[in-house]
Design an enzyme around this catalytic site. Structure first.
Site, PDB file in Angstrom:
ATOM      1  N   GLY A 146       0.780  -1.230   0.000  1.00 30.36           N
ATOM      2  CA  GLY A 146       0.000   0.000   0.000  1.00 30.36           C
ATOM      3  C   GLY A 146       0.811   1.278   0.000  1.00 30.36           C
ATOM      4  O   GLY A 146       0.242   2.368   0.063  1.00 30.36           O
ATOM      5  N   GLU A 176       4.626  -6.257   1.726  1.00 31.44           N
ATOM      6  CA  GLU A 176       4.021  -6.741   0.483  1.00 31.44           C
ATOM      7  C   GLU A 176       3.792  -5.604  -0.509  1.00 31.44           C
ATOM      8  O   GLU A 176       2.669  -5.347  -0.911  1.00 31.44           O
ATOM      9  CB  GLU A 176       2.671  -7.410   0.792  1.00 31.44           C
ATOM     10  CG  GLU A 176       2.751  -8.535   1.802  1.00 31.44           C
ATOM     11  CD  GLU A 176       1.383  -9.010   2.299  1.00 31.44           C
ATOM     12  OE1 GLU A 176       1.296 -10.147   2.770  1.00 31.44           O
ATOM     13  OE2 GLU A 176       0.406  -8.227   2.215  1.00 31.44           O
ATOM     14  N   PRO A 177       4.837  -4.899  -0.917  1.00 39.90           N
ATOM     15  CA  PRO A 177       4.642  -3.767  -1.828  1.00 39.90           C
ATOM     16  C   PRO A 177       4.386  -4.238  -3.252  1.00 39.90           C
ATOM     17  O   PRO A 177       5.029  -5.178  -3.721  1.00 39.90           O
ATOM     18  CB  PRO A 177       5.990  -3.039  -1.761  1.00 39.90           C
ATOM     19  CG  PRO A 177       6.962  -4.164  -1.533  1.00 39.90           C
ATOM     20  CD  PRO A 177       6.264  -5.158  -0.648  1.00 39.90           C
ATOM     21  N   ARG A 187       2.320  -1.774  -5.946  1.00 34.81           N
ATOM     22  CA  ARG A 187       2.228  -0.511  -6.682  1.00 34.81           C
ATOM     23  C   ARG A 187       3.517   0.317  -6.638  1.00 34.81           C
ATOM     24  O   ARG A 187       3.981   0.809  -7.665  1.00 34.81           O
ATOM     25  CB  ARG A 187       1.084   0.307  -6.087  1.00 34.81           C
ATOM     26  CG  ARG A 187       0.737   1.563  -6.836  1.00 34.81           C
ATOM     27  CD  ARG A 187      -0.224   2.430  -6.008  1.00 34.81           C
ATOM     28  NE  ARG A 187      -1.367   1.700  -5.537  1.00 34.81           N
ATOM     29  CZ  ARG A 187      -2.520   1.552  -6.206  1.00 34.81           C
ATOM     30  NH1 ARG A 187      -2.660   2.119  -7.376  1.00 34.81           N
ATOM     31  NH2 ARG A 187      -3.502   0.866  -5.684  1.00 34.81           N
ATOM     32  N   TYR A 199     -11.550   3.221 -10.630  1.00 38.45           N
ATOM     33  CA  TYR A 199     -11.199   3.908  -9.369  1.00 38.45           C
ATOM     34  C   TYR A 199     -11.156   5.429  -9.519  1.00 38.45           C
ATOM     35  O   TYR A 199     -10.584   6.100  -8.645  1.00 38.45           O
ATOM     36  CB  TYR A 199      -9.809   3.479  -8.893  1.00 38.45           C
ATOM     37  CG  TYR A 199      -9.529   2.009  -8.809  1.00 38.45           C
ATOM     38  CD1 TYR A 199     -10.222   1.185  -7.921  1.00 38.45           C
ATOM     39  CD2 TYR A 199      -8.522   1.433  -9.583  1.00 38.45           C
ATOM     40  CE1 TYR A 199      -9.929  -0.157  -7.829  1.00 38.45           C
ATOM     41  CE2 TYR A 199      -8.230   0.086  -9.490  1.00 38.45           C
ATOM     42  CZ  TYR A 199      -8.932  -0.703  -8.619  1.00 38.45           C
ATOM     43  OH  TYR A 199      -8.625  -2.028  -8.523  1.00 38.45           O
ATOM     44  N   CYS A 251     -17.230   1.129 -26.251  1.00 37.78           N
ATOM     45  CA  CYS A 251     -18.569   1.719 -26.183  1.00 37.78           C
ATOM     46  C   CYS A 251     -19.080   1.802 -24.749  1.00 37.78           C
ATOM     47  O   CYS A 251     -19.991   1.073 -24.345  1.00 37.78           O
ATOM     48  CB  CYS A 251     -19.519   0.919 -27.062  1.00 37.78           C
ATOM     49  SG  CYS A 251     -18.930   0.875 -28.749  1.00 37.78           S
TER      50      CYS A 251
END
Ligand SMILES: *Cc1c(COP(=O)(O)O)cnc(C)c1O
Length: 445
Positions: free
Chosen positions: A257, A291-292, A294, A334, A371
């Site tokens: 995170g 636990e990285p 991103r 998001y 679309c």
């Protein structure tokens, strides 16, 4: 100058270089030493480009920031699971956090030492548990009583002892997007402190389970250090209690995170997070797992697309390009912000990518051909003039980009290339139309 000093200086220089893996030279975007336009010509668009030196740099920075705790850095495979990226991280000493049997399969293929792998996720099946036990993983991050029972049963059948950490939901508001917060009461993740302690007692009484540590993952991306400090403090308290009750606890896993600078250096440095976390880990005399995902891979990747048309409608300029929500779903899913800029341009990348009043720019919506009204990469963004055939770079797309891509609207997925210096490696082929129907059974034949 001594060898060590020279060595250090060399790495400082190298680090300065790879802080900025994607950069402009002579009005052209480069990834490390390779011109992005050349890559687009060779491999087509949409094209994912990754800088190997950038993600290795991030991994090393994180490992160095926490070195006092002798951490095991478990890269979160779900952020980007390309085998070549996993192999490269593995070779650098990184370990892995998996959330499925498929991801465990991938890390094995990448040559990982599975005794350093952690397994998270709220819905592990018996075959996945069995597989993980036979690979001697470091620990399961257990999310519920039902899961704990399932792990115990499988371990009993296999005549073994399953190492577990219970995932505590610490009820900390990490102030992320509502779809990416996980450590707050009311999420499906983890368990509250009462249940945590009750299940810990259950583990103690179960000969097929061993409590190795405590696990928390608060959400993502977290742009302040405060939630981590609160979580680490909580971990210390809980561990003291558990030890009193006879558990031999040696691990604190604070999840991932860590923030990513999607805009302009808004994420704290790893050393800032370390400053608030390390003292607690030392106090608890525990090993640290992280636990990285991103923060390691996010800014090591970009998505290159080509402008198909531009159109003015309803008082707006639309840039329609060949990247779409099936490639990059984060804006649709998001409301994510991604910096965008042309691959070839006279104008420098703006310091503030959200600025509206940039000279020689026009406010535009960057959209894809799918679309759906939510198929966009950017809304109301000041961008230089773009015309048919121009290349556009969507930055910070290394994490939760290609892994979340689909074939929606029967659009083949793009190619992926890995760059190291001037070395170019195609690490995933572009899909073609035959790939789109390869798994379908034609019943009308
Ligand atoms: C997704 C996830 C991570 C990685 O989060 P990042 O924001 O990518 O660092 C780590 N741990 C768990 C349990 C996760 O679900």
């Amino acid at each position: 100058m001594g060898v060590h000093a020279r060595f250090t200086l060399f790495f400082i220089r190298l680090n300065q270089v790879f802080m900025n893996a994607f950069h402009y030279k002579n009005q052209e975007l480069y990834c490390e030493d390779v011109a992005v336009a050349e890559l687009a010509k060779e491999y087509g668009t949409p094209l994912w480009i990754y800088s190997e030196n950038k993600f290795l740099h991030e991994y090393r920075e994180l490992a160095a920031a926490f070195s006092e705790c002798d951490p095991v850095i478990c890269y979160s495979v779900k952020a980007n699971s390309n085998l070549s990226i996993l192999k490269s991280l593995n070779a650098a000493g990184c370990s892995f956090d998996v959330v499925s049997g498929g991801e465990l399969f991938r890390v094995k293929k990448a040559g990982a030492d599975t005794t350093r792998v952690v397994f998270a996720g709220v819905g592990k099946t018996d075959p996945e548990i069995q597989d993980a036990l036979s690979q001697n993983i470091l620990m399961f991050n257990v999310e519920s009583e039902a899961e704990l029972d399932a792990i115990s049963n499988v371990a009993e059948q296999m005549k073994t002892i399953a190492p577990v950490a219970l995932r505590l939901n610490p009820d900390i508001d990490a102030k992320t997007h509502h779809k990416t917060t996980t450590g707050k009461k009311g999420n499906k993740f983890g368990m509250d402190i009462e249940r945590h302690n009750a299940l810990a007692a259950k583990v103690l009484a179960d000969p097929h389970l061993q409590l190795r540590g405590i696990h928390m993952h608060l959400g993502s991306p977290i742009l302040t250090t405060d939630p981590y400090e609160k979580a680490a403090q909580k971990a210390v308290d809980v561990i003291a209690e558990l030890r009193e009750k006879g558990h031999d606890i040696s691990w604190i896993n604070l999840g991932g995170g860590f923030g990513l600078s999607y805009r302009n250096k808004e994420a704290p440095a790893y050393s800032e997070y370390a400053k608030v976390i390390v003292p607690y880990i030392k106090q608890a005399k525990c090993r640290l797992a992280l636990e990285p995902g991103r923060s390691i891979i996010g800014n090591a990747g970009v998505l290159i697309s080509e402008v198909i048309f531009t159109k003015r409608e309803g008082g707006k300029l639309f840039i329609i390009q060949d990247g779409a929500m099936n490639d990059l779903v984060r804006p649709a899913m998001y409301d994510a912000f991604h910096k965008l800029w042309p691959v070839s341009t006279k104008l420098p990348v703006p310091h503030d990518p959200e600025a509206k009043d940039i000279p020689d720019c026009e406010i535009s919506d960057v959209v894809g051909p799918v679309c759906e009204s939510c198929d966009y990469f950017a809304k109301d963004r000041a961008l230089p003039e773009l015309k048919r055939g121009d290349l556009l770079c969507t930055f910070s797309t290394g994490a939760y980009g290609s892994v979340m891509s689909s074939n929606y609207n029967s659009r083949p997925r793009g190619a992926e290339v890995l760059i190291r210096g001037n070395n170019v490696q195609l690490v995933r082929k572009r899909e073609n139309y035959d790939d789109l129907i390869a798994f379908e059974i034609d019943c009308l034949k």
